[in-house]
Design a protein around this motif. Structure first.
Motif, PDB file in Angstrom:
ATOM      1  N   ASP A 174      40.968  31.235  37.458  1.00  0.00           N
ATOM      2  CA  ASP A 174      41.084  32.613  36.909  1.00  0.00           C
ATOM      3  C   ASP A 174      42.225  32.913  36.225  1.00  0.00           C
ATOM      4  O   ASP A 174      42.307  33.582  35.086  1.00  0.00           O
ATOM      5  CB  ASP A 174      41.247  33.426  38.316  1.00  0.00           C
ATOM      6  N   TYR A 175      43.356  32.245  36.461  1.00  0.00           N
ATOM      7  CA  TYR A 175      44.758  32.135  35.683  1.00  0.00           C
ATOM      8  C   TYR A 175      44.241  31.865  34.064  1.00  0.00           C
ATOM      9  O   TYR A 175      44.705  32.554  33.161  1.00  0.00           O
ATOM     10  CB  TYR A 175      45.639  31.343  36.123  1.00  0.00           C
ATOM     11  N   ILE A 178      42.214  34.234  32.032  1.00  0.00           N
ATOM     12  CA  ILE A 178      42.773  35.369  31.453  1.00  0.00           C
ATOM     13  C   ILE A 178      43.736  35.046  30.602  1.00  0.00           C
ATOM     14  O   ILE A 178      43.917  35.891  29.519  1.00  0.00           O
ATOM     15  CB  ILE A 178      43.515  36.051  32.697  1.00  0.00           C
ATOM     16  N   ARG A 179      44.336  33.617  30.641  1.00  0.00           N
ATOM     17  CA  ARG A 179      45.069  33.352  29.318  1.00  0.00           C
ATOM     18  C   ARG A 179      44.672  33.262  28.244  1.00  0.00           C
ATOM     19  O   ARG A 179      45.168  33.155  27.222  1.00  0.00           O
ATOM     20  CB  ARG A 179      45.771  31.922  29.906  1.00  0.00           C
ATOM     21  N   LEU A 185      50.880  34.491  29.020  1.00  0.00           N
ATOM     22  CA  LEU A 185      51.097  34.847  30.274  1.00  0.00           C
ATOM     23  C   LEU A 185      51.524  33.621  31.237  1.00  0.00           C
ATOM     24  O   LEU A 185      50.909  32.597  31.209  1.00  0.00           O
ATOM     25  CB  LEU A 185      49.576  35.338  30.961  1.00  0.00           C
ATOM     26  N   ILE A 187      52.487  31.805  35.115  1.00  0.00           N
ATOM     27  CA  ILE A 187      51.867  31.801  36.379  1.00  0.00           C
ATOM     28  C   ILE A 187      52.504  33.102  37.221  1.00  0.00           C
ATOM     29  O   ILE A 187      51.946  33.784  37.866  1.00  0.00           O
ATOM     30  CB  ILE A 187      51.785  30.501  36.924  1.00  0.00           C
ATOM     31  N   LYS A 189      53.817  35.914  36.098  1.00  0.00           N
ATOM     32  CA  LYS A 189      53.375  37.121  35.763  1.00  0.00           C
ATOM     33  C   LYS A 189      52.046  37.356  36.109  1.00  0.00           C
ATOM     34  O   LYS A 189      51.552  38.495  36.543  1.00  0.00           O
ATOM     35  CB  LYS A 189      53.599  37.321  34.151  1.00  0.00           C
ATOM     36  N   TYR A 190      51.126  36.486  35.781  1.00  0.00           N
ATOM     37  CA  TYR A 190      49.752  36.704  36.313  1.00  0.00           C
ATOM     38  C   TYR A 190      49.653  36.923  37.892  1.00  0.00           C
ATOM     39  O   TYR A 190      48.927  37.900  38.271  1.00  0.00           O
ATOM     40  CB  TYR A 190      48.921  35.212  36.232  1.00  0.00           C
ATOM     41  N   ARG A 193      50.842  40.774  38.026  1.00  0.00           N
ATOM     42  CA  ARG A 193      49.814  41.766  37.307  1.00  0.00           C
ATOM     43  C   ARG A 193      48.503  41.712  37.808  1.00  0.00           C
ATOM     44  O   ARG A 193      47.925  42.825  37.798  1.00  0.00           O
ATOM     45  CB  ARG A 193      49.870  41.418  35.716  1.00  0.00           C
ATOM     46  N   TYR A 194      48.087  40.484  38.160  1.00  0.00           N
ATOM     47  CA  TYR A 194      46.657  40.201  38.405  1.00  0.00           C
ATOM     48  C   TYR A 194      46.459  40.161  40.072  1.00  0.00           C
ATOM     49  O   TYR A 194      45.741  39.218  40.579  1.00  0.00           O
ATOM     50  CB  TYR A 194      45.985  39.210  37.835  1.00  0.00           C
TER      51      TYR A 194
END
Length: 567
Positions: A174-175, A178-179, A185, A187, A189-190, A193-194
């Protein structure tokens, strides 16, 4: 640590801060009419835990239409209502993010962990829960600085090790997805935020384990049911339970993690398995070893009669059985944490009545409940909280009928006895406001039913057990009363009803009996009736047990004092 504030004081400030924050969020929601429908994921096994998890997430990670968290809004709008320490707590809390931590070691109140997603190590201070954690535990939660120490923020949840790789893999898929859109982004911050994605993946992994466990458990029960039906033709209920318990223990020890079933025993090197069990301490005494050999002989013999593929494995267990005294070095045999009085155990062997058997089953349920769910206790008396008392009572064979609106622990006599017995014998331990099972408690479950029962029987006649309020100095005076009362009860005739008030002319003995008869009834010693007056009748098993305990049984004379659990 802070020179002025201890852990409890810091926790109080934290709780006050949280209450102010939740109140502010509720006011904000009403004012701006948001949160009509918010997507949130968390396993729904416990409504309270789900609500706490949601409150933590909504207060820290959720962004309003203004692009800010509720903490940021509160610090801007209500700063004057907050103390400097409360502001500090909120600022640090706002920095936290959800992640997966693995415990590396525990030293006193200090817990050393590694964040498996950011790969950073932390040392946190957790006086309340360090005792219920253990190395290799996987914690789904968040950490942060709380005034002068670093610790867990909000609730923590556990992730089963069987889905550790699945969880980490899904997170990084998933990370990285999104990157593609946000190359810068990081890890952490992920995770901030997510976080809703992280909660979703955690929830899916927990449900995955539930599905796996359900399939494995269903298969195990099917296998055991078939074996039980076979044994019922020529074995007592107690003997069957012993063999079934041994098979469950073996399944959990060497089959479950490999996703094998009992039917797969032919695929294993039985001798290697048993040697490993001895080396690991799973089997620690010659008596245990012989018990497992006996079970495997019966089970593999049962399978052999159904399918010839088990013949070689059956022959191997017969060969091991012939040489069973060569496998454990008695000089290196691990000392049991229990001093078992063999005179009592041998005397009641295969003689437990249904009530005694159900009593032991109830205690096993009690321990297993706490083993799977360390209990929060009341702050003052350190008793089990009402919610857990009611849940435990519901699963007991001897459940109490409760009419009080607000029952406490003493309203559940059997659970209160279990609690006191467990703490006295170090099967449970209290650390802070939590009650958890010790290693000794885990070992207790591996004793035979007769061994477990004998320890309870000795405990209720132990000078440390006083079923009603007495000062320590007065407790010692009960010793001769106990002895005389034991002899009196052992001499009662079976199937004869006695008025409990007329059994002894000694006032203290009568008082003691009035406070203990219900426990003895639960243990299968007595039957009792309250109509028209309080009467008791000793059972045949009860007469046997009390005679052995009072050292009057002709076939099982004890040669000394009653032996109690090591302290």
């Amino acid at each position: 640590m802070n020179n002025k504030l201890d852990y409890e004081q810091i926790q109080t400030i934290q709780e006050n801060t949280t209450r102010k924050l939740i109140k502010y969020i509720n006011e904000f929601v009403k004012r701006d009419r948001i949160l009509d429908s918010i997507e949130f994921y968390y396993p729904d096994f416990d409504e309270q835990k789900t609500r706490i998890a949601f409150n933590v997430w909504i207060s820290i990670d959720y962004k309003t239409n203004y692009g800010k968290s509720f903490i940021e809004h509160m610090l801007e709008e209500k700063s004057s209502y907050l103390t400097s320490l409360e502001k500090e707590i909120l600022i640090e809390r706002n920095k936290s993010f959800i992640s997966l931590f693995e415990i590396e070691k525990i030293e006193g109140y200090y817990v050393y962990i590694i964040d498996l997603l950011t790969r950073k190590r932390h040392t946190i201070w957790e006086p309340n829960i360090s005792s219920i954690l253990k190395p290799s535990d996987l914690i789904f939660g968040r950490i942060g600085r709380i005034i002068d120490y670093k610790g867990f923020i909000g609730n923590i949840s556990f992730l089963p090790t069987t889905v550790k790789d699945l969880f980490i893999g899904e997170i990084f898929i998933d990370y990285n997805r999104i990157r593609f859109r946000f190359p810068e982004l990081s890890i952490d911050k992920y995770l901030k935020r997510y976080s809703i994605n992280v909660y979703r993946i955690y929830t899916e992994c927990v449900y995955e384990v539930m599905d796996m466990d359900e399939d494995i458990t269903n298969n195990l029960y099917d296998e055991l049911d078939e074996f039980e039906n076979y044994l019922q033709n020529y074995m007592s209920r107690l003997e069957i339970k012993r063999h079934v318990t041994n098979l469950i223990n073996l399944f959990e020890y060497c089959l479950m993690e490999e996703e094998l079933s009992l039917y797969d025993l032919d695929q294993l090197d039985i001798e290697h398995l048993l040697k490993a069990a001895i080396k690991d301490g799973f089997i620690s005494t010659q008596r245990e070893f012989s018990s497992y050999i006996s079970t495997l002989k019966k089970y593999l013999g049962f399978l052999k009669n159904k399918n010839p593929v088990y013949r070689e494995t059956y022959k191997k267990i017969l060969e091991i059985s012939k040489n069973r005294f060569l496998y454990i070095d008695n000089s290196k045999e691990i000392k049991s944490p229990f001093d078992i009085n063999r005179n009592i155990v041998n005397g009641i062997n295969n003689r437990l009545n249904e009530d005694a058997f159900d009593f032991i089953m109830d205690y096993e349920k009690f321990l297993l409940y706490i083993m799977s769910n360390p209990l929060e206790v009341t702050a003052k008396k350190k008793y089990i909280r009402r919610k857990h008392l009611l849940e435990l009572n519901d699963i007991m064979e001897y459940g109490e009928t409760i009419n009080k609106k607000s029952p406490n622990q003493k309203d559940f006599p059997m659970l209160h006895l279990f609690y006191r017995f467990s703490l006295h014998n170090r099967l449970l331990k209290l650390r802070g406001n939590y009650l958890s099972v010790t290693k000794i408690g885990s070992n207790f479950l591996r004793l035979s039913d007769e061994e477990k029962y004998s320890l309870f029987l000795q405990y209720v006649w132990n000078q440390d057990f006083v079923p009603y309020n007495k000062k320590d100095s007065e407790s010692d005076k009960l010793n001769p009363i106990r002895k005389n009362l034991l002899e009196l009860l052992a001499n009662l005739e079976e199937r004869v009803w006695y008025n409990i008030h007329n059994l002894s002319s000694n006032t203290q003995a009568s008082e003691f009996l009035l406070n203990i008869y219900k426990y003895l009834g639960m243990m299968g010693i007595f039957e009792y009736s309250h109509s028209p007056t309080l009467n008791i009748s000793i059972t045949s098993f009860g007469k046997l047990a009390l005679n052995i305990l009072s050292k009057k049984d002709k076939d099982h004379k004890c040669n000394g004092k009653i032996i109690y659990l090591n302290r």
